[in-house]
Design an enzyme around this catalytic site. Structure first.
Site, PDB file in Angstrom:
ATOM      1  N   SER A  76       0.798  -1.232   0.000  1.00 60.16           N
ATOM      2  CA  SER A  76       0.000   0.000   0.000  1.00 60.16           C
ATOM      3  C   SER A  76       0.830   1.281   0.000  1.00 60.16           C
ATOM      4  CB  SER A  76      -0.957   0.022   1.198  1.00 60.16           C
ATOM      5  OG  SER A  76      -2.050  -0.835   0.962  1.00 60.16           O
ATOM      6  N   LYS A  79       0.234   3.762  -2.756  1.00 57.40           N
ATOM      7  CA  LYS A  79      -0.753   4.843  -2.721  1.00 57.40           C
ATOM      8  C   LYS A  79      -0.117   6.216  -2.497  1.00 57.40           C
ATOM      9  CE  LYS A  79      -4.461   1.789  -1.119  1.00 57.40           C
ATOM     10  NZ  LYS A  79      -3.774   0.540  -0.740  1.00 57.40           N
ATOM     11  N   SER A 136      -6.243   3.654   3.591  1.00 61.93           N
ATOM     12  CA  SER A 136      -5.665   2.788   2.562  1.00 61.93           C
ATOM     13  C   SER A 136      -6.733   2.056   1.751  1.00 61.93           C
ATOM     14  CB  SER A 136      -4.704   1.769   3.212  1.00 61.93           C
ATOM     15  OG  SER A 136      -3.758   1.322   2.274  1.00 61.93           O
TER      16      SER A 136
END
Length: 504
Positions: A76, A79, A136
């Site tokens: 993640s 991101k 997230s």
């Protein structure tokens, strides 16, 4: 903070190439890190997935680097780049915070963690970015990518890769916008430090997205999962996790007008990730403080290597969630959970536990069995025997002195009654997960009870659905000692476990 970009050099001038231009000061700072880190934080060198780097955000100087240029799965942390692209579009006027994003079937089909919007639902850009940064949300990351990429996540990922190359992220390739598992999507600790620095330098006005504590959306509060937000001076940035990547974290903070960026990849569990990055940041700030006092930190490369080799090794390798999903004994006729099932449910469970307010307060509904209630209500068995009433004799009639004593005793009793007493019938529980599927919750409870029977054999399984639709999996009717011991052993296997306290 808002003007931090003005004092930055271009990212990549100092940290763009791990094989060239390393100065003695860099090696010296690295050696200090290896010497100063506590043993618990250092036992990572045998973990093949581990990589880390600590960088001075202003100058770009590398304080510490371990496998900083090795290919790793960003999970993640992807991101951060997705949001960088959004910040770029906002700065150039091609995107507005109030623009509406329409959810596609592709976006809504993403695996958790997500906010579970349906195809055709809409959300404004600002709220989507908030939930991507702090929660997230995988579905929103793809939806935002499609918004910027002309309806195509694939096109957006290509744009991300091009931008990464422009920033000096030479070891990075993106194929999706949220970091869900794909063997083609790779980066490195150094590249992610370059990216973090680029966000602060290029778009400091948007950096606060990475420090939002929570966000309300459609009646639910989504909570920031950065484990270092409570550390003094830390103000961002992002966590990441997949089974393949391990536990990742990019963190940044300021002390005495000095900003550091720390990146850790491939941690074995959340606790190790939190403690190690905390140690990296604390040691980095200590190096800066010592330099400010005039101390010269200068150690040769061989000293750096010797210090690293002297560190203790990890006593135990990383344990994936599938520790309980092997091909061993089947519990109660249930087949082992597959890797895919565990990844989807337990990654979601981690987020559900973090946002479950009931975990943070005592449960008033868990009571001890009836026999325990009866026994705990009396100080001893004699107290359970009814005693005959006695008459007051004439000689026992109250006098002025005894009346005064009685009044004092009455006041004392009243004060004692005013104090809140602990409920002797309320007992402890442990929560081992939260699932969207009740059958998976039941299956997980059976496997956990079998694996940790020495602690949970006498516990009662309690699976209940909370207001957010998660089936909380708990073992109730435990003593405080039993609950604490159970979570200690369960957590030692890198599995989620939280003690649920009774009402005080």
């Amino acid at each position: 903070m808002r003007r931090i970009g003005r004092i930055f050099k271009r990212a990549g001038e100092t940290i763009s190439n791990g094989n060239k231009g390393l100065k003695a000061a860099v090696l010296a700072a690295s050696a200090v890190f290896l010497i100063a880190l506590p043993a618990a934080a250092q036992d990572l060198t045998d973990n093949a997935r581990y990589a880390a780097i600590v960088v001075d955000a202003q100058s770009g100087e590398v304080f510490y680097a371990q496998r900083a240029d090795s290919a790793r799965y960003p999970a993640s942390l992807t991101k951060i780049m997705t949001l960088y692209m959004a910040f770029d579009a906002l700065a150039h006027g091609t995107l507005k915070p109030t623009d509406q994003i329409t959810m596609s079937a592709h976006a809504t089909s993403q695996a958790p963690v997500k906010v579970y919007l349906r195809p055709g639902d809409t959300i404004d850009v600002d709220t989507a970015m908030r939930l991507i940064a702090l929660y997230s949300a995988n579905d929103l990351a793809v939806a935002l990518a499609e918004k910027i990429g002309g309806g195509s996540e694939e096109r957006f990922a290509a744009m991300m890769t091009i931008k990464a190359q422009e920033l000096g992220m030479t070891h990075t390739r993106f194929v999706n916008a949220n970091g869900l598992p794909d063997p083609r999507q790779i980066s490195s600790a150094r590249d992610l430090a370059i990216l973090a620095r680029a966000v602060m330098r290029d778009y400091p006005q948007y950096y606060d997205y990475f420090n939002l504590p929570s966000q309300e959306f459609r009646g639910r509060t989504y909570v920031n999962h950065n484990p270092l937000r409570s550390m003094p001076g830390i103000d961002g940035m992002k966590t990441g996790f997949t089974n393949a990547a391990g536990y990742n974290l990019v963190a940044s903070g300021v002390r005495n007008n000095h900003r550091l960026i720390a990146v850790m990849l491939g941690g074995s569990n959340k606790t190790q990730r939190r403690e190690h990055v905390t140690a990296l940041m604390n040691t980095g700030f200590d190096v800066i403080a010592r330099r400010d006092r005039g101390e010269r930190i200068e150690i040769a490369q061989n000293e750096f290597t010797r210090a690293m080799d002297a560190e203790a090794r990890m006593p135990e390798g990383p344990q994936p969630y599938t520790i309980l999903a092997d091909n061993g004994d089947v519990v109660g006729g249930n087949a082992p959970l597959s890797d895919a099932q565990l990844r989807e449910t337990l990654e979601g469970s981690e987020q559900a536990n973090a946002s479950d307010v009931d975990v943070q307060r005592a449960s008033s509904t868990i009571k001890a069995p009836a026999v325990a209630q009866t026994l705990s209500a009396a100080t001893n068995t004699a107290a359970l025997v009814k005693k005959p009433a006695t008459k007051v004799a004439a000689a026992d009639k109250p006098t002025a002195q005894t009346t005064a004593k009685s009044k004092k005793a009455a006041l004392a009793d009243k004060a004692a009654k005013g104090k809140k007493k602990k409920d002797p019938t309320a007992v402890y529980a442990v929560q081992i997960g939260a699932f969207k599927d009740k059958s998976l919750a039941n299956d997980w409870a059976k496997k956990m009870k079998s694996k940790f029977s020495n602690h949970l054999a006498n516990g009662t399984t309690d699976i209940s659905k909370n207001d957010n639709g998660w089936y909380r999996t708990r073992f109730v009717t435990l003593t405080k000692a039993q609950a604490s011991a159970a979570c200690k052993d369960i957590s030692a296997k890198h599995l989620d476990c939280m003690v649920i306290k009774p009402d005080a």
